[in-house]
Enzyme design. Structure first.
Site, PDB file in Angstrom:
ATOM      1  N   TRP A 320       0.812  -1.220   0.000  1.00 31.46           N
ATOM      2  CA  TRP A 320       0.000   0.000   0.000  1.00 31.46           C
ATOM      3  C   TRP A 320       0.849   1.276   0.000  1.00 31.46           C
ATOM      4  O   TRP A 320       0.310   2.371   0.058  1.00 31.46           O
ATOM      5  CB  TRP A 320      -0.921   0.018   1.229  1.00 31.46           C
ATOM      6  CG  TRP A 320      -1.898  -1.108   1.261  1.00 31.46           C
ATOM      7  CD1 TRP A 320      -3.172  -1.106   0.751  1.00 31.46           C
ATOM      8  CD2 TRP A 320      -1.711  -2.392   1.857  1.00 31.46           C
ATOM      9  NE1 TRP A 320      -3.778  -2.330   0.976  1.00 31.46           N
ATOM     10  CE2 TRP A 320      -2.900  -3.144   1.655  1.00 31.46           C
ATOM     11  CE3 TRP A 320      -0.647  -3.005   2.529  1.00 31.46           C
ATOM     12  CZ2 TRP A 320      -3.053  -4.450   2.105  1.00 31.46           C
ATOM     13  CZ3 TRP A 320      -0.802  -4.311   2.973  1.00 31.46           C
ATOM     14  CH2 TRP A 320      -2.003  -5.019   2.763  1.00 31.46           C
ATOM     15  N   ASP A 321       2.171   1.167  -0.009  1.00 36.68           N
ATOM     16  CA  ASP A 321       3.055   2.324   0.130  1.00 36.68           C
ATOM     17  C   ASP A 321       2.864   2.996   1.486  1.00 36.68           C
ATOM     18  O   ASP A 321       2.822   4.218   1.599  1.00 36.68           O
ATOM     19  CB  ASP A 321       2.838   3.329  -1.006  1.00 36.68           C
ATOM     20  CG  ASP A 321       3.908   4.413  -1.052  1.00 36.68           C
ATOM     21  OD1 ASP A 321       4.947   4.250  -0.397  1.00 36.68           O
ATOM     22  OD2 ASP A 321       3.700   5.436  -1.714  1.00 36.68           O
ATOM     23  N   TYR A 322       2.749   2.177   2.530  1.00 33.40           N
ATOM     24  CA  TYR A 322       2.612   2.697   3.888  1.00 33.40           C
ATOM     25  C   TYR A 322       3.974   2.763   4.582  1.00 33.40           C
ATOM     26  O   TYR A 322       4.142   2.301   5.715  1.00 33.40           O
ATOM     27  CB  TYR A 322       1.638   1.837   4.689  1.00 33.40           C
ATOM     28  CG  TYR A 322       0.182   2.060   4.347  1.00 33.40           C
ATOM     29  CD1 TYR A 322      -0.269   3.250   3.796  1.00 33.40           C
ATOM     30  CD2 TYR A 322      -0.776   1.067   4.611  1.00 33.40           C
ATOM     31  CE1 TYR A 322      -1.609   3.453   3.496  1.00 33.40           C
ATOM     32  CE2 TYR A 322      -2.128   1.271   4.312  1.00 33.40           C
ATOM     33  CZ  TYR A 322      -2.531   2.457   3.753  1.00 33.40           C
ATOM     34  OH  TYR A 322      -3.866   2.657   3.469  1.00 33.40           O
ATOM     35  N   ASP A 323       4.971   3.343   3.880  1.00 35.69           N
ATOM     36  CA  ASP A 323       6.274   3.612   4.498  1.00 35.69           C
ATOM     37  C   ASP A 323       6.084   4.310   5.846  1.00 35.69           C
ATOM     38  O   ASP A 323       5.111   5.044   6.042  1.00 35.69           O
ATOM     39  CB  ASP A 323       7.085   4.595   3.639  1.00 35.69           C
ATOM     40  CG  ASP A 323       7.363   4.085   2.240  1.00 35.69           C
ATOM     41  OD1 ASP A 323       7.131   2.917   1.979  1.00 35.69           O
ATOM     42  OD2 ASP A 323       7.815   4.905   1.423  1.00 35.69           O
ATOM     43  N   LYS A 349       1.356   6.431   8.130  1.00 36.94           N
ATOM     44  CA  LYS A 349       0.415   6.882   7.108  1.00 36.94           C
ATOM     45  C   LYS A 349      -0.976   6.302   7.341  1.00 36.94           C
ATOM     46  O   LYS A 349      -1.971   6.865   6.868  1.00 36.94           O
ATOM     47  CB  LYS A 349       0.905   6.472   5.726  1.00 36.94           C
ATOM     48  CG  LYS A 349       2.127   7.211   5.219  1.00 36.94           C
ATOM     49  CD  LYS A 349       2.454   6.751   3.798  1.00 36.94           C
ATOM     50  CE  LYS A 349       3.664   7.442   3.241  1.00 36.94           C
ATOM     51  NZ  LYS A 349       3.966   6.978   1.856  1.00 36.94           N
TER      52      LYS A 349
END
Length: 649
Positions: A320-323, A349
């Site tokens: 999910w691109d939850y860096d 995030k």
């Protein structure tokens, strides 16, 4: 539209008292004020009673675009929070032009030239500072300003005259691409401030998110602040490699990276590193086993050796691109027996707040593994059946959507959003990406992002700003990508639609908006929020500004609708009972009552701001100043170059 949504006010019995003030001049010598990331000063000259009297003291124009001509892009917004050392401010422009400014007059003391254009991001969120304790007064480079720039150079400047330090690296510079292997321009670059601790400069870097599956390493490195020599390296894919790779070898490619800011506890000797993902973000097949262990984790490293002490993962198999975007916040809390516990607060995030023991990594507030959706339609993707949820802490935004919660400025776009909701796949938090358009809630911008939080350790309060924007995302088979790619805007910045070369798919990810280009979810779209870390509850929350500069189809409404807006950068606080924030979309800097969230003062800015305000007391005049970097708001085409100082008349 004219009624504030989501407002939380403090209860009458909410404990609060002003921190003990100390108006002795000090320094703001790290991006987050200190390496603990508190963004809080003990000054109270400016306080809740007199903040309404603040006036502009001086304005400094960096004029960095004069030496870097070309078309202005949204990536040109200046996100820098200045450092203050003695009577001088140090600031950097998006192209890493360094300016030293007199703290009382706003006059230039020196200026160092910046980079050439970077292909994706022009970012300088902050600088580092180092004092050589063994050097004599007046010795060259006794005090150094450290810059990790987007041309992949680590530079050290003499703080007094701006000259590169001759004994640092090669004529004042270190090549950060050494050991990285092949890297196309822009595929690796620092975007956040380097951290200086115990004579070491700790550096990570941003990896282009979704361009290719084979990109440079996310290695974390420590350099000697005097000489620029490499002291240690932490390569999570090859922990046996502790310094530079052997000739012909590289650090492990495409591993999770630290593009944000670390924190440091000198007593424990630990650096706290917030990590992202192995690129690409939205396709997790064939990721390294090490990447799966460390993706979206906060990791504690020994300052002397760079070896891991503990880690805590906030998302399993992150697609999910939850860096982890924000600096870990270090704060001491008391347990039920009154014993002091060293705590770490990590914002995400997702809107989750994880409260951990920073000595051990063990959660202080309960964390639960909860079932999440696993019905994507990418057969080869192996999804985690559960994800960690911080059940013992409030969640900031990130609510579950329903069709009834769709919103619009008219009944027509509300209807369009309800239809859009039905046409998208959405199974609640952590809905996986697939071949059909799905809703990503929160979107890849968050939630909470790189601005990080303010910690009032006296009251045990954390102050934060968030964004409440959703995305729509889906994968496109490689054979069809060219058709999609030809319709995309040419100014792709890797956070939007991207090719993910080396995988079977490209990815499309876009803000989920109505036909009038307004978010489909109901407001607020951004908030300023206070959380009591002792009771672990929200104390107050208010919408982050108005829609005065925003409106349908991007046309400014010029109406102060208190819907809140995506709020970039971070807050800062003082013992005067104030929280300052300038990252609004409506071009104001505001002061809030730290106890209640009431707006006490606001001042218009020439353009918006995407930087965290800071405060200092001049050692010459004894005056307290508030400084705001007005370089442009997120999502706004208007870019500026103003550093503005406010003080009491």
């Amino acid at each position: 539209m004219f009624v504030p949504h989501g407002v939380v006010r403090p209860t009458l019995n909410e404990p609060f008292s002003l921190a003990t003030a100390d108006n002795t001049p000090s320094t703001w010598e790290a991006y987050g004020h200190t390496n603990s990331g508190d963004r809080f000063t003990n000054f109270d000259q400016i306080n809740r009673t007199n903040v309404k009297n603040l006036k502009v003291a001086w304005i400094y124009h960096t004029k960095y675009r004069d030496s870097n001509p070309g078309e202005r892009k949204q990536s040109d917004v200046n996100q820098n929070t200045p450092l203050q050392i003695g009577d001088t401010l140090y600031t950097c422009s998006p192209n890493h032009q360094i300016d030293a400014i007199d703290a009382d007059t706003g006059q230039m003391r020196w200026q160092a030239s910046g980079n050439k254009e970077a292909p994706w991001w022009h970012r300088c969120r902050g600088l580092g500072y180092y004092r050589n304790a063994t050097a004599s007064v007046g010795q060259i480079c006794r005090d150094q300003i450290i810059d990790a720039n987007s041309n992949d150079r680590l530079r050290a400047f003499d703080a007094g005259n701006g000259q590169l330090c001759p004994e640092f690296g090669h004529a004042g510079e270190v090549d950060l691409l050494e050991g990285m292997g092949v890297s196309a321009p822009g595929y690796y670059m620092p975007t956040s401030a380097p951290m200086v601790a115990r004579g070491l400069i700790i550096v990570g870097g941003w990896i282009a998110d979704n361009l290719h599956s084979d990109e440079p390493s996310g290695v974390i490195r420590a350099y000697d602040a005097k000489t620029g020599s490499l002291v240690w390296a932490w390569d999570l894919g090859n922990p046996q490699l502790t310094t530079a790779p052997p000739e012909g070898k590289t650090y492990t490619r495409a591993t999770p990276n630290m593009w944000s800011t670390p924190s440091y506890d000198d007593k424990l000797g630990l650096i706290y590193v917030p990590l992202g993902n192995q690129t690409p973000d939205y396709y997790g097949v064939n990721r390294l086993k090490a990447s799966e262990r460390y993706s979206s984790s906060v990791v504690a490293l020994d300052i002397k050796t760079g070896r891991e002490k503990w880690k805590f993962q906030t998302v399993h198999h992150d697609i999910w691109d939850y860096d982890l975007p924000s600096q870990p916040e270090l704060v001491d809390l008391s347990d039920e027996s009154g014993k002091t516990v060293p705590a770490l607060l990590q914002a995400t995030k997702r809107g989750e707040l994880f409260l951990l023991n920073r000595a051990t990594g063990v959660p202080i507030a309960p964390v639960e593994e909860r079932p999440v959706p696993t019905k994507g339609n990418i057969a080869e993707e192996s999804l985690s059946p559960t994800q960690p949820f911080s059940s013992g802490m409030p969640r900031i935004g990130g609510e579950q959507f329903t069709e009834a919660k769709m919103w619009g400025v008219t009944m027509f776009d509300q209807l369009a959003c309800r239809i859009s909701f039905r046409r998208h796949r959405y199974d609640g938090p952590m809905t996986p990406i697939g071949l059909d358009p799905a809703i990503d809630q929160p979107g890849n911008a968050g939630g909470l992002n790189w601005g990080s939080m303010t910690i009032d350790s006296h009251n045990g309060y954390a102050y934060m700003n968030d964004m409440r924007l959703s995305s729509e995302f889906w994968l496109v088979p490689r054979g069809n990508w060219q058709k999609v790619d030809s319709r995309l805007p040419t100014d792709v910045d890797t956070h939007g639609p991207s090719p993910m070369i080396g995988t079977p798919y490209g990815v499309v990810t876009l803000p989920w908006m109505s036909p009038l280009m307004i978010p489909c979810n109901h407001p607020p779209y951004g908030t300023i929020t206070a959380v009591n870390l002792k009771t672990r509850k929200v104390v107050w929350s208010v919408p982050a500004g108005t829609a005065e500069k925003m409106g349908p189809l991007g046309i400014p409404s010029h109406l102060p609708m208190p819907v809140g807006a995506p709020a970039y950068a971070g807050t800062s606080g003082t013992a005067g009972g104030l929280i300052f924030f300038s990252g609004f979309q409506d071009y104001y800097v505001r002061a809030y009552d730290a106890q209640t969230g009431t707006t006490l003062w606001q001042h218009p800015l020439p353009v918006g701001s995407s930087a965290t305000p800071m405060t200092y007391i001049s050692p010459k005049t004894g005056k307290e100043y508030l400084v705001v970097n007005a370089g442009g708001a997120g999502h706004s085409p208007e870019i500026g170059d103003s550093i503005i100082a406010f003080t009491l008349p």
